[in-house]
Design an enzyme around this catalytic site. Structure first.
Site, mmCIF file in Angstrom:
data_model
loop_
_atom_site.group_PDB
_atom_site.id
_atom_site.type_symbol
_atom_site.label_atom_id
_atom_site.label_comp_id
_atom_site.label_asym_id
_atom_site.label_seq_id
_atom_site.Cartn_x
_atom_site.Cartn_y
_atom_site.Cartn_z
ATOM 1 N N SER A 1 46.721 46.963 38.315
ATOM 2 C CA SER A 1 46.189 47.327 37.014
ATOM 3 C C SER A 1 45.081 46.630 36.817
ATOM 4 O O SER A 1 44.115 46.959 36.032
ATOM 5 C CB SER A 1 47.064 47.225 35.811
ATOM 6 O OG SER A 1 47.411 45.837 35.680
ATOM 7 N N LYS B 1 40.037 40.677 32.490
ATOM 8 C CA LYS B 1 40.924 41.788 32.098
ATOM 9 C C LYS B 1 41.301 41.996 30.923
ATOM 10 O O LYS B 1 41.506 40.981 30.190
ATOM 11 C CB LYS B 1 42.250 41.709 33.177
ATOM 12 C CG LYS B 1 43.193 43.019 33.209
ATOM 13 C CD LYS B 1 44.355 42.636 34.145
ATOM 14 C CE LYS B 1 45.101 43.828 34.303
ATOM 15 N NZ LYS B 1 46.200 43.554 35.111
ATOM 16 N N SER C 1 49.281 43.895 40.892
ATOM 17 C CA SER C 1 48.170 44.399 40.240
ATOM 18 C C SER C 1 46.938 43.447 40.263
ATOM 19 O O SER C 1 45.931 43.851 39.815
ATOM 20 C CB SER C 1 48.614 44.459 38.829
ATOM 21 O OG SER C 1 49.503 45.537 38.397
#
Length: 475
Positions: free
Chosen positions: A152, A77, A176
């Site tokens: 996210s 990420k 997330s």
């Protein structure tokens, strides 16, 4: 070839039946063919991945593999700092930033011999999304590219589901890791607060931030967690504990295990779709058949957990961004800008009240859960929505099932429980008491292995071999 799981690939590499170089080229080929529609990657480090793969292959030929992750293609990420590789947090403010050091977890996975394919889409600074006014578009759901991945850790979940990588990293402040795992039909594990280091990960709200793995199976998440977990004296939240073996017992004994169902959450407060309900009932039936005792438990309303969570996140996020926000407000995307502006209006008293309510809710959750070993909820209330149906405030506008376990810091995992409208995946969430990841993995893995859901991949992501991929790593 089909993209294997981490455990499958590890066994083949160990037996010298699969070359890490061949595996990395397979994944890079899929990125080349598929990711123009998914947009799960921000940065592709193709040559870095090839170098990593050649090193792993050399160790394989010498019988010196470092373990189950040696030669396994992963990605991070884009809030994880990566030495010498562009790290953007999906934000215009960091569009040219190349850190000098990697996050602790990145270093740990590198030591295991993983091959890094690149950096993955997120919401801007893990809070503002989906956004369409940033240098990179939001990631799309591989089951239907018109649909939202949630966030996210959007790029990680999409890339794993599409078979572009075998596993990856995420962060979880209010769901997330678990929310995109639920919508993309993969497995997302949020460990106990303090189990995995957050050093070198760009923060959102440090008292709620967790780092953790996303993969296709529970077993694969366990392999990643084995490498990621550990004490870090440079992370003030890190907890020193003896090492734990997270591997899955092939014949788990669930006799006498007590599983508590928070029925009011998914039946009344955030009513789940029929497919989500069916998936949850099927999971309970399977666990009951393995000897577990299922009982209802009553916890505070979801909106009470969410209210405390939102205030804490927005206050801490605004404090993190205040200086750059004042100097360069127009550099932020509109969605993140609006959310940080709310944080700017909150007072110190608001923050203190939210922290106090967090302690109260954590105490109630602990007390109620004394009668059970695990809690089960829906992973998400429905199948992935269309991207253009996502409101400006997204998950902030409706209480979800994830906030309670960020506030308490308890470990939680989302695992695919079936398929609903349009063949879209649905999910269940299991939560355990602090540092009970091994139990969580055993029970989630037992359900997963009793079903055939891991044999189903998004059909739109079947592609022919691709040409060599252009490197976009800026190294």
């Amino acid at each position: 070839m089909e993209t294997p799981t981490i455990s499958e690939a590890a066994a083949l590499i160990s037996a010298r039946r699969l070359s890490p170089v061949e595996l990395v080229e397979h994944c890079l080929g899929r990125v080349q063919c598929i990711d123009n529609s998914l947009r799960s990657f921000i940065t592709v480090t193709a040559e870095r991945a090839r170098i990593d793969a050649r090193s792993a292959e050399a160790r394989m030929m010498k019988g010196q593999l470092r373990g189950n992750l040696d030669g396994i293609p992963i990605a991070h990420k884009d809030v994880y700092c990566t030495r010498g590789v562009l790290t953007t947090a999906h934000s215009r403010l960091l569009r040219d930033w190349v850190p000098a050091k990697s996050a602790r977890v990145v270093d740990l996975l590198e030591r295991e011999g993983t091959a890094m394919l690149g950096k993955l889409a997120t919401h801007e600074f893990a809070l503002g999304g989906p956004s369409f006014d940033l240098p990179w578009p939001p990631a799309r759901n591989p089951w239907d590219t018109r649909r939202f991945t949630s966030g996210s850790s959007s790029g990680t979940a999409a890339a794993v589901a599409a078979g572009l990588i075998l596993g990856g990293t995420g962060t979880d402040t209010a769901g997330s890791i678990r929310a995109p795992a639920a919508h993309c039909g993969v497995v997302g594990l949020k460990p106990t607060y303090g189990l995995c280091s957050r050093r070198g990960i760009l923060p959102l709200a440090s008292t709620l931030d967790h780092s953790g793995p996303i993969a296709w199976t529970v077993r694969d998440c366990a392999l990643l967690l084995q490498a990621m977990a550990g004490y870090d004296d440079m992370d003030p939240a890190s907890v020193k504990r003896p090492p734990v073996d997270y591997s899955i017992n092939p014949r788990p004994d669930l006799n006498g295990l007590r599983i508590g169902v928070v029925a009011s959450w998914h039946e009344v407060e955030n009513a789940a779709s029929s497919a989500v309900q069916a998936g949850l009932e099927n999971a309970l039936r399977i666990w009951r058949g393995m000897g577990a005792h299922i009982k209802d438990v009553v916890l505070p309303p979801l909106d009470e957990y969410q209210a405390a969570s939102v205030v804490i996140i927005l206050c801490e996020a605004y404090a993190q961004h205040e200086l750059s926000f004042r100097k360069a407000i127009c550099e932020y995307g509109e969605v993140l800008r609006d959310r940080l502006l709310i944080g700017a209006t909150l007072s110190g008293a608001d923050y203190v009240h939210a922290l106090r309510r967090r302690r109260q809710l954590s105490a109630i959750t602990t007390e109620v859960s004394e009668a059970v070993d695990l809690l089960v909820t829906a992973g998400a209330s429905a199948e992935a929505p269309l991207m253009d149906a996502v409101t400006r405030w997204g998950s902030l506008s409706k209480p979800g099932f994830h906030d309670p376990f960020n506030l308490t810091g308890w470990p939680a995992i989302c695992v695919c429980s079936g398929y609903g409208e349009g063949g879209l995946p649905v999910s269940v969430q299991l939560a355990a008491k602090p540092f009970q990841e091994a139990l969580l993995i055993q029970v989630a893995g037992a359900f997963e292995e009793a079903t055939g859901f891991r044999a189903i991949r998004p059909t739109s992501t079947t592609v022919a071999p691709a040409e060599r991929l252009t490197d976009t790593s800026r190294i």
